[in-house]
Design an enzyme around this catalytic site. Structure first.
Site: not given
Ligand code: G3H
Ligand code: ZN
Length: 289
Positions: A48, A80, A134, A213
């Site tokens: 991220s 991400d 998205e 996601h």
């Molecule tokens: O982009 C990362 C995710 O969408 C992770 O989601 O933390 O619910 O596994 P999560």
């Molecule tokens: Zn995500």
């Protein structure tokens, strides 16, 4: 070695999904890698904005390059949930294989225009870079384990006709819809909207990968169905983080005198590896890609 878009297309054709796992450091990467090595499947490693700033963009690239070289495995680096063109550009210029420009909380026009700008820039630098957009938004945050339950407001869900227009006009390679999924782990079980998933997959061009996601906390049966209905890439972060900190707390409590980091992190790496292996098995890609 094939490029990420080719692996995603293959996964789609075979009714499988490629796992995407976030990392904040080398310990997480080692855990994920240990599971991936046993299976040989392609995998995406995500940072991220916060994770990339913590590791360093060049360091993230160097770490993934090192593991690719050591193992010969198709491991790809993704920026991400990056929230601006400028930030995505930093990742592209550092050599990331893939980016998610997440403007899902912006209005439709801004999301569309900025995402298109990112696609044009990324593909002008290297057509192999896979760009994700998205549309629709998730109401919670990744990495949190919530004590409360959440209802999904209908206005947050992706509308199939908007998805088609958005994908065609932006030229994204991957599309992330909101279909009842949540980031993090809520007190209530998520309920994916399978009818909506079918409708969205049906309008998307076949070469566009569909990304789920908020993979943490989705029950296994719903996950299998989601993969069957056409998600070819699934993101997991919170469950990996929880496995990491649980193992770390346990180790520190069990061996309070231990000061050697690589000894302290041994069970942490094992816990991350075991959670990753469990998810790879669930996504169906083990021994098949
Ligand atoms: O982009 C990362 C995710 O969408 C992770 O989601 O933390 O619910 O596994 P999560
Ligand atoms: Zn995500």
């Amino acid at each position: 070695m094939k490029i990420l878009k080719e692996y995603l297309a293959e996964a789609g054709n075979d009714g499988l999904a490629i796992g995407h796992f976030n990392i904040s450091n080398l310990v997480q990467l080692k855990g994920i890698l240990s599971a991936v090595k046993k299976t040989g499947v392609p995998v995406m490693i995500g940072t991220s904005e916060g994770e990339a700033d913590f590791i360093g963009f060049k360091m993230a690239r160097a770490m993934v390059d090192a593991v690719r070289e050591e193992t010969g495995l198709p491991i790809f680096l993704n920026a991400d949930h990056f929230h601006s063109f400028e930030k995505v550009k930093e990742a592209i210029d550092a050599g990331y294989d893939s980016v998610l420009i997440d403007l899902s909380r912006e209005n439709y026009k801004k999301n569309l225009e900025e995402t298109k700008r990112v696609v044009e820039y990324a593909h002008s630098v290297n057509p192999a870079i896979s760009v994700e957009g998205e549309l629709g938004y998730l109401v919670t945050e990744s990495s949190k384990v919530y004590k409360e339950s959440f209802e999904i407001p209908s206005e947050s869900l992706t509308k199939p006709e908007e998805a088609l227009k958005y994908v065609n006009e932006t030229g994204v390679d991957r599309f992330a819809p909101a279909v009842g999924n949540l980031h993090g782990i809520a007190a209530n079980e998520p309920k994916l909207d399978f009818e909506l998933i079918k409708k969205i997959r049906a309008v998307l061009p076949s070469e566009v990968a569909m990304v789920l996601h908020g993979g943490s906390g989705i029950p296994d049966d719903q996950m299998r169905e989601a993969v069957k209905l056409g998600f070819n890439n699934i993101h997991i972060s919170t469950e990996i983080r929880v496995a990491y900190v649980d193992a770390l707390r346990k180790m520190l409590a069990a061996a309070p005198e231990e000061t050697t980091p690589y000894k302290i992190y041994k069970p942490v790496i094992e816990a991350v590896a075991s959670k990753t292996a469990e998810k790879l098995e669930l996504f169906g890609s083990v021994n098949k890609i």
